[in-house]
Design an enzyme around this catalytic site. Sequence first.
Site, PDB file in Angstrom:
ATOM      1  N   GLU A  86       1.571 -10.471  -3.074  1.00 26.63           N
ATOM      2  CA  GLU A  86       1.179  -9.775  -1.844  1.00 26.63           C
ATOM      3  C   GLU A  86       0.290  -8.576  -2.205  1.00 26.63           C
ATOM      4  OE1 GLU A  86       3.620  -7.580   1.818  1.00 26.63           O
ATOM      5  OE2 GLU A  86       4.640  -8.106  -0.049  1.00 26.63           O
ATOM      6  N   LYS A 117       0.389 -11.114   7.797  1.00 22.25           N
ATOM      7  CA  LYS A 117       1.837 -10.880   7.777  1.00 22.25           C
ATOM      8  C   LYS A 117       2.312 -10.549   9.185  1.00 22.25           C
ATOM      9  CE  LYS A 117       5.217  -8.291   5.004  1.00 22.25           C
ATOM     10  NZ  LYS A 117       5.322  -7.330   3.866  1.00 22.25           N
ATOM     11  N   CYS A 146       6.127 -12.342   2.198  1.00 23.18           N
ATOM     12  CA  CYS A 146       7.262 -11.496   1.857  1.00 23.18           C
ATOM     13  C   CYS A 146       8.301 -11.406   2.975  1.00 23.18           C
ATOM     14  CB  CYS A 146       6.761 -10.109   1.436  1.00 23.18           C
ATOM     15  SG  CYS A 146       8.003  -9.118   0.598  1.00 23.18           S
TER      16      CYS A 146
END
Length: 209
Positions: A54, A124, A160
């Site tokens: 990430e 994200k 994540c």
Amino acid sequence: MTSTSKPATLDGRFRLAVAQLNPTVGDVAGNAELIRAARQEAAGLGADLVLYPELAIAGYPTEDLVLKHAFVSHCMKSVDALASETADNGPAMLVGTPWLDEDGKLYNAVALLDGGEVQAIRYKNDLPNYGVFDEKRVFEAGPLPGPMDFRGIRIGVPICEDIWNDEVCECLAETGAEILLVPNASPYWGHRAEERLQVVVARVVESGL
């Protein structure tokens, strides 16, 4: 970016390389070299795709650095440069980067680089905002994502925190993803491996991916 090259095709097998790097926050040029070196090694091993952490190009956590337009622009230009290098029919790359969209919204993103171009971007969705994490202050939450098409495989890329709850993976499963690849860059946290494994197993059981 335009390119006359086309992405390579798979030969019936999908070979993934996972680049567990340690980027330096703010060192875009140095991080790009880490990314290049990992791709070169992966190419020697016959990989089709390299998965990076990430925000690999920026380092993590970026905190207020991503509020500087020049820094984000530098990251995006570096990603474009990395994308151009994939015109060699070597491994594609999934690179984490801050990404400013046409509406001026800033996202924690992953870019699929293949065939000399940025082929796809995903943002994200679930931004952590507890402990050492401060992402809601600096990033916009992305929409629920669909899979990326990579050489005929539909890849889901939850970033994540996106796998710590079931919504993103459920959306990816419902929209045709065949596999989940999850870039992560949490700061070190002792004795966390078992908890992370349990989270991953739960998403696999729920989604079937």
